[in-house]
Enzyme design. Structure first.
Site, short mmCIF file in Angstrom:
data_model
loop_
_atom_site.label_atom_id
_atom_site.label_comp_id
_atom_site.label_asym_id
_atom_site.label_seq_id
_atom_site.Cartn_x
_atom_site.Cartn_y
_atom_site.Cartn_z
N PRO A 256 15.81 0.80 -21.61
CG PRO A 256 17.64 -0.18 -20.51
CD PRO A 256 16.82 0.80 -22.26
CG ASN A 257 15.75 -0.60 -15.81
OD1 ASN A 257 15.37 -0.92 -15.33
ND2 ASN A 257 17.02 -0.75 -15.70
CG ASN B 98 18.06 8.32 -21.78
OD1 ASN B 98 18.93 7.39 -22.03
ND2 ASN B 98 17.45 9.13 -21.18
CD GLU C 243 23.68 9.21 -26.77
OE1 GLU C 243 23.92 8.29 -27.52
OE2 GLU C 243 24.56 8.88 -25.15
CG HIS D 227 22.24 9.94 -21.80
ND1 HIS D 227 22.22 8.92 -21.45
CD2 HIS D 227 23.59 10.50 -22.57
CE1 HIS D 227 22.04 8.21 -21.83
NE2 HIS D 227 23.48 9.28 -23.00
NE ARG E 202 24.54 8.45 -12.26
CZ ARG E 202 22.98 7.82 -12.95
NH1 ARG E 202 23.62 8.08 -13.86
NH2 ARG E 202 23.53 6.90 -11.87
C1 DQA Z 1 20.00 7.71 -18.23
C2 DQA Z 1 21.88 7.61 -18.25
C3 DQA Z 1 22.12 5.70 -17.73
O1 DQA Z 1 23.81 5.15 -16.95
C4 DQA Z 1 21.52 4.76 -16.89
O2 DQA Z 1 21.77 3.45 -17.40
C5 DQA Z 1 20.08 5.21 -17.00
C6 DQA Z 1 19.70 7.20 -17.17
C7 DQA Z 1 19.90 9.02 -17.79
O3 DQA Z 1 19.06 9.66 -18.27
O4 DQA Z 1 20.41 9.62 -17.25
O5 DQA Z 1 19.09 4.25 -17.38
O6 DQA Z 1 20.48 7.40 -19.67
#
Ligand code: DQA
Length: 145
Positions: A9-10, A73, A97, A99, A106
């Site tokens: 997501p996002n 991711n 995985e 990121h 964070r």
């Molecule tokens: C993320 C880290 C996550 O905590 C966050 O919610 C994301 C992006 C990253 O790629 O740094 O949407 O997965």
């Protein structure tokens, strides 16, 4: 060799989404880079993105017997989704995985990953380049399988 790249997501908003944290690269640019790197190694790579947890679960379950490995991711679902974790475990597909950000630097709620324990490895903190590192690591693991 067939690899599936899964983005949660996002991540479609990369490029404009909190660039100080995630950089200026768009998801399309990242996917193009990973596809080119895979193609240079003779590896086929499909990419999917979804904001919907159930769709991601379905995609991972469907990967069984079709893909040799997954780079994922899971984005925010990393920290919340038992369903994604169970899908990765159930699929039996070797998964790495990734990121963009170093989640350990964070907020506290980003420090735990429910999905990492069912992955062979995790790459974080290198922005879009991390996807290339994740692909390299995954291919190396698959080579020795
Ligand atoms: C993320 C880290 C996550 O905590 C966050 O919610 C994301 C992006 C990253 O790629 O740094 O949407 O997965």
């Amino acid at each position: 060799m067939k690899i599936l790249l899964v983005n949660g997501p996002n991540l479609k908003a990369l490029g404009t989404r909190e660039p100080a944290i995630y950089g200026h690269e768009t998801l399309d640019q990242i996917v193009s880079r990973v596809k080119a790197a895979a193609a240079a190694k003779g590896v086929a790579l499909d990419a999917v993105q979804s904001d919907i947890e159930g769709e991601l679960v379905a995609v991972i379950n469907a990967a069984r017997g079709v893909y040799d490995g997954i780079v994922i991711n899971p984005a925010a679902y990393t920290h919340t989704s038992v369903a994604l974790r169970d899908a990765i475990a159930a699929s039996g597909v070797t998964t790495v995985e990734v990121h963009l950000s170093n989640t350990h630097k964070r907020e506290g709620f980003r420090h735990a990953s429910l999905t990492a324990p069912v992955c062979v490895g995790q790459v974080m903190g290198f922005g879009g380049a991390g996807y290339l590192l994740a692909l390299d690591g995954l291919l190396d693991v698959l080579k020795t399988k």
